[in-house]
Write an enzyme that holds these catalytic residues in place. Structure first.
Site, mmCIF file in Angstrom:
data_model
loop_
_atom_site.group_PDB
_atom_site.id
_atom_site.type_symbol
_atom_site.label_atom_id
_atom_site.label_comp_id
_atom_site.label_asym_id
_atom_site.label_seq_id
_atom_site.Cartn_x
_atom_site.Cartn_y
_atom_site.Cartn_z
ATOM 1 C CG HIS A 144 -1.859 -1.147 1.255
ATOM 2 N ND1 HIS A 144 -2.360 -1.678 2.420
ATOM 3 C CD2 HIS A 144 -2.407 -1.890 0.243
ATOM 4 C CE1 HIS A 144 -3.182 -2.677 2.142
ATOM 5 N NE2 HIS A 144 -3.216 -2.835 0.827
ATOM 6 C CE LYS A 168 0.636 3.109 5.842
ATOM 7 N NZ LYS A 168 0.306 1.932 4.997
ATOM 8 C CE1 TYR A 187 -0.040 -0.433 8.761
ATOM 9 C CE2 TYR A 187 -1.457 -1.539 10.337
ATOM 10 C CZ TYR A 187 -0.819 -1.509 9.117
ATOM 11 O OH TYR A 187 -0.972 -2.557 8.244
ATOM 12 C CG ASP A 199 -4.033 -5.883 -0.749
ATOM 13 O OD1 ASP A 199 -4.146 -4.716 -1.158
ATOM 14 O OD2 ASP A 199 -3.895 -6.177 0.452
#
Length: 202
Positions: free
Chosen positions: A62, A72, A132, A169
């Site tokens: 991503h 992140k 995250y 995905d």
């Protein structure tokens, strides 16, 4: 806190000290002083995410439109996973390269990836929890992905684990297709964004 830059520029591994005793274990996964010393600016946290994954689950690769992008800082709160950072920034000296770090709840290693980099992981145990810290909130129109099974990337997923992917995905474009479609971040835009973040510390 031990810190090292990964093979992909602008991505770092942080290893905090752990303090086990007869009650369990204490660790501070994110420590601002160590982060600022390594990266050059503070981490703005706009959103925190947790996801729970069964063994074999792959999430990613991503990435997000940059700027503003989404940096992140990730760690494994429970279980174990293989975390992968991919350089998707067109024009970067490490474009198309990746690096991988095993994250688990024992060593408490953490990975930071700057805006413009791609992120993916595979859960190695059932019930694995990824946490995250994100610099920006979720923005569906700015979110993109490339397939984690791109043969040209050849990401290091364990061969003895059956991959489990979302439909999104599984049908994502390859790196070459994303490059041709013009949806990848530009390295020069990312560098300019990083510089603005560092200047804001002055």
């Amino acid at each position: 806190m031990d810190v090292r830059e990964l093979a992909v520029r602008d991505a770092y591994e942080f290893v905090p000290p752990t303090f086990p005793d007869r009650r369990g274990l204490f660790v501070a996964p994110y420590q601002e002083a160590a982060f600022v010393e390594a990266v050059g600016h503070r981490l703005t946290v706009a959103q925190t995410n947790n996801n729970v994954s069964r063994r074999g689950t792959i999430r990613g690769v991503h990435f997000r439109d940059t700027p503003p992008g989404q940096a992140k800082y990730v760690y494994c709160s429970h279980g174990a996973l293989l975390d992968v950072v991919v350089d998707l920034r067109v024009g970067s000296p490490t474009f198309g390269q990746w690096d991988a770090v095993r994250l688990d709840s024992v060593d408490a290693r953490c990975v930071y990836l700057a805006e413009g980099l791609g992120h993916a992981f595979m859960a190695l145990e059932d019930g694995t929890v990824m946490t995250y810290l994100c610099s920006t909130g979720y923005e569906p129109s700015a979110e993109h992905g490339i397939t984690p099974l791109d043969p040209e990337l050849n990401l290091p997923w364990p061969s003895d684990v059956e991959p489990v992917l979302s439909d999104k995905d599984a049908t994502a474009p390859t790196l070459a297709q994303a490059l041709e479609a013009g949806i990848l971040p530009r390295y020069e835009d990312c560098l300019a964004h990083y510089e603005r973040l560092r200047k804001s510390e002055g």
